[in-house]
Scaffold this active site. Structure first.
Site, mmCIF file in Angstrom:
data_model
loop_
_atom_site.group_PDB
_atom_site.id
_atom_site.type_symbol
_atom_site.label_atom_id
_atom_site.label_comp_id
_atom_site.label_asym_id
_atom_site.label_seq_id
_atom_site.Cartn_x
_atom_site.Cartn_y
_atom_site.Cartn_z
ATOM 1 N N LYS A 203 25.156 -4.521 5.530
ATOM 2 C CA LYS A 203 25.737 -3.487 4.870
ATOM 3 C C LYS A 203 25.051 -2.047 5.069
ATOM 4 O O LYS A 203 26.359 -0.931 5.628
ATOM 5 C CB LYS A 203 25.771 -3.249 3.524
ATOM 6 C CG LYS A 203 26.679 -2.200 2.884
ATOM 7 C CD LYS A 203 26.512 -2.744 1.522
ATOM 8 C CE LYS A 203 27.190 -1.731 0.769
ATOM 9 N NZ LYS A 203 27.185 -1.680 -0.687
ATOM 10 N N GLU A 346 18.962 -9.641 -9.131
ATOM 11 C CA GLU A 346 19.496 -8.508 -8.473
ATOM 12 C C GLU A 346 20.116 -7.446 -9.082
ATOM 13 O O GLU A 346 19.983 -6.297 -9.791
ATOM 14 C CB GLU A 346 20.139 -8.512 -7.045
ATOM 15 C CG GLU A 346 19.405 -6.781 -6.067
ATOM 16 C CD GLU A 346 19.466 -7.486 -5.073
ATOM 17 O OE1 GLU A 346 20.392 -7.143 -4.429
ATOM 18 O OE2 GLU A 346 18.658 -7.321 -4.132
ATOM 19 N N HIS A 377 13.658 -35.397 -10.226
ATOM 20 C CA HIS A 377 12.316 -36.468 -8.781
ATOM 21 C C HIS A 377 11.663 -35.429 -8.856
ATOM 22 O O HIS A 377 10.548 -35.452 -8.443
ATOM 23 C CB HIS A 377 12.534 -37.605 -8.437
ATOM 24 C CG HIS A 377 13.625 -38.186 -8.381
ATOM 25 N ND1 HIS A 377 12.899 -39.263 -9.461
ATOM 26 C CD2 HIS A 377 14.140 -38.132 -8.641
ATOM 27 C CE1 HIS A 377 13.800 -40.065 -8.931
ATOM 28 N NE2 HIS A 377 14.580 -39.562 -8.645
ATOM 29 N N LYS A 486 10.338 -1.404 -0.056
ATOM 30 C CA LYS A 486 10.502 -0.749 1.257
ATOM 31 C C LYS A 486 9.437 0.196 1.928
ATOM 32 O O LYS A 486 9.091 0.153 2.935
ATOM 33 C CB LYS A 486 11.502 -0.710 1.022
ATOM 34 C CG LYS A 486 13.041 -1.876 0.900
ATOM 35 C CD LYS A 486 14.161 -1.318 0.995
ATOM 36 C CE LYS A 486 15.165 -2.435 0.745
ATOM 37 N NZ LYS A 486 16.300 -1.654 1.059
HETATM 38 O O1 F6P Z 1 16.542 -4.969 -0.647
HETATM 39 C C1 F6P Z 1 18.498 -5.301 -0.587
HETATM 40 C C2 F6P Z 1 19.530 -5.179 -1.039
HETATM 41 O O2 F6P Z 1 19.661 -3.369 -0.492
HETATM 42 C C3 F6P Z 1 20.587 -5.804 -1.222
HETATM 43 O O3 F6P Z 1 20.736 -5.578 -1.724
HETATM 44 C C4 F6P Z 1 21.477 -6.224 0.552
HETATM 45 O O4 F6P Z 1 22.102 -7.502 -0.530
HETATM 46 C C5 F6P Z 1 20.498 -6.651 1.104
HETATM 47 O O5 F6P Z 1 19.512 -5.997 0.771
HETATM 48 C C6 F6P Z 1 20.767 -6.265 3.424
HETATM 49 O O6 F6P Z 1 20.893 -4.979 3.581
HETATM 50 P P1 F6P Z 1 22.473 -4.834 4.157
HETATM 51 O O7 F6P Z 1 23.579 -5.273 4.316
HETATM 52 O O8 F6P Z 1 21.844 -3.827 4.173
HETATM 53 O O9 F6P Z 1 21.082 -4.917 5.321
#
Ligand code: F6P
Length: 519
Positions: A203, A346, A377, A486
């Site tokens: 994203k 989340e 199991h 991070k």
């Molecule tokens: O670290 C959490 C997060 O932001 C998630 O919410 C998201 O799905 C994942 O990292 C990946 O983010 P991106 O699609 O921006 O690489």
């Protein structure tokens, strides 16, 4: 935004009184004996899914009080605000419109400010599906590698696996998420660059793991002498400029109002479209849309996502159950528990309300699970005889997609028997061999595992998470809790090379020294 936290309502007090008077001690065996209509009252059909809620530690009065609670919290107004595109993700000042991704082209365009986003969604969907069909017809591409993490991995991976029966033969799908080079190296080992399509799914197009894997994949591709990056790499992202700067021209975009864990319906779903085709992808969207409409229009008492979300509040805040286990009785749903972990934990793993004030009541439970009968199991011992009660969710599919004789009845018999055993127990054997019973479960039934039923089920879960999050008064659409780690990783990485431990706590410093490569 106006909201009323559930623990500050009058209905909350009534629920507590109901819990103290009869809720805590409810015995499922007696409840079934006393009410011959219990199964009918506490089960329902919703689009593509049937849910039996009758083996839960609740009765009609519990449900009625929970619905009062939902009304007092303003659940319906909150839901309508989401569908209308209001900025309910307040900490990021964003709308939450994954439902718009599922609205069919044939539906009337939404009014007002959503008309343009809807047109953009349709144009991107058409372009992405046309690309998917082109690649499906291109027999020189035999391997598709999706590089992404979190929502850019879990949803597509889970759905591609779940709908493998619908996939055209001739293409293999690989998912690389971990920054651990063992994962990418293992995948690359079996690939030929000229037959491979890499999808860089992110994203933000900034996520460290994905960027590291994307760089290494591109380097591997170029080192093999291949040059046609345009043909062998595509990016799925809201950050088209960053993808272009990375050197990828083929991009499919989406928008900041699609949360990562809600993004499989967007361009992030391209691996799904490559596997099951444009028509299959539209069927997945249609199933989800049917559930959206159910959630948007059904009265609370017959609204399945609402009923489930309310039960989640009941279990978490009154029974104080801390975990919930998922048991899909279908091996193709192997990755469903991992996908649901991100979706629910989340979204609802929050400790402050929309105003930033600490909460008084618990939020997201821990979700976990494995396909049945494997879990039986491994850890079902604890579910039957352990000291903690864990509500369990069975997912069973009536029609098998194989013709091996005898297997499917055995599988379904196991699902039914486990739910029955958890509830009825056995108290005549004594000591170690006794089962207390009265352990709650929900039982979902699909007629078949299809794009529609899977789409509907995933939307059901999304809206269920929305419901409990709305009652808790939290923002289910941000994820600030992932940020600190991070930042610290960025500080620690160069220290692994330099050995500098200045300012670190003694534990981190000691471990870092152990993990540095030997001189
Ligand atoms: O670290 C959490 C997060 O932001 C998630 O919410 C998201 O799905 C994942 O990292 C990946 O983010 P991106 O699609 O921006 O690489």
């Amino acid at each position: 935004m106006q909201f009323t936290r559930c623990d500050r309502t009058a209905a909350w007090g009534e629920l507590q009184a109901h819990f103290d008077a009869s809720g805590r001690a409810l015995d499922l065996r007696q409840a079934f004996a006393a009410d011959p209509a219990r199964f009918e009252t506490l089960s329902q059909s919703a689009p593509h899914v049937f849910a039996d809620l009758s083996k839960n530690l609740a009765d009609a009065r519990t449900e009625a009080l929970l619905q009062d609670l939902a009304r007092e919290c303003g659940l319906e107004a909150h839901r309508d605000a989401m569908f209308a595109g209001e900025h309910i993700n307040t900490t990021e000042d964003r709308a939450v419109l994954h439902t718009l991704l599922r609205r069919p082209a044939s539906a009337p365009p939404p009014p007002g400010p959503l008309a343009q986003p809807f047109a953009d969604v349709q144009a991107t969907l058409d372009a992405m599906l046309a690309f998917a069909e082109r690649i499906r017809a291109d027999h020189t591409i035999t391997d598709v590698v999706n590089i992404g993490i979190g929502g850019s991995d879990l949803g597509p991976q889970m759905v591609v696996l779940a709908l493998a029966e619908f996939a055209a033969p001739g293409k293999r799908f690989h998912f690389v998420s971990n920054v651990d080079g063992h994962e990418l190296a293992g995948v690359l080992r079996g690939l030929a660059p000229e037959h491979t399509l890499f999808l860089i799914a992110s994203k933000t197009f900034t996520t460290a793991e994905t960027m590291a894997n994307a760089q290494s994949a591109k380097r591997w591709f170029e080192q093999s002498g291949s040059v046609d990056v345009a043909r062998h790499f595509a990016a799925l992202t809201t950050n088209v400029a960053a993808a272009k700067a990375f050197g990828i021209d083929t991009t499919f975009g989406f928008w900041d109002w699609v949360g990562g864990r809600y993004s499989l319906w967007s361009a992030i779903g391209l691996p799904i479209a490559l596997a099951i085709g444009a028509e299959g992808f539209r069927r997945l969207l249609a199933g989800a849309h049917a559930m959206d409409e159910h959630f948007r229009t059904a009265p609370l008492a017959r609204n399945l996502p609402v009923r489930l979300g309310l039960l989640d509040v009941w279990y978490r805040n009154f029974h104080r159950f801390t975990t919930r286990s998922i048991a899909p009785y279908h091996s193709a749903l192997k990755r469903l528990p991992a996908y649901l972990q991100q979706l629910e934990m989340e979204s609802n793993g929050k400790r402050v309300d929309l105003d930033g004030q600490p909460l008084a009541a618990g939020t997201s439970p821990v979700l976990w699970g494995e396909p049945g009968t494997n879990g039986q199991h491994a850890y079902f011992q604890m579910l039957h005889q352990g000291t903690d009660v864990t509500p369990l969710e069975f997912i069973a599919v009536r029609d098998a997609a194989h013709d091996l004789p005898g297997h499917h009845p055995k599988l379904l018999a196991n699902a039914l028997a486990q739910a029955q055993a958890l509830m009825v127990g056995k108290t005549d054997a004594g000591g170690h061999k006794d089962f207390p019973g009265n352990r709650p479960s929900t039982f979902f039934v699909f007629e078949a595992l299809t794009p529609e039923s899977l789409g509907a089920f995933l939307a059901l879960y999304e809206h269920r998470v929305f419901t409990s999050g709305a009652l808790w008064g939290i923002n289910s659409f941000d994820q600030w809790g992932v940020e600190l780690g991070k930042v610290l990783a960025r500080d620690i990485e160069p220290r692994l090379a330099s050995g500098d431990v200045a300012g670190l706590d003694a534990s981190t410093a000691g471990l870092l020294a152990l993990l540095r490569p030997p001189k």
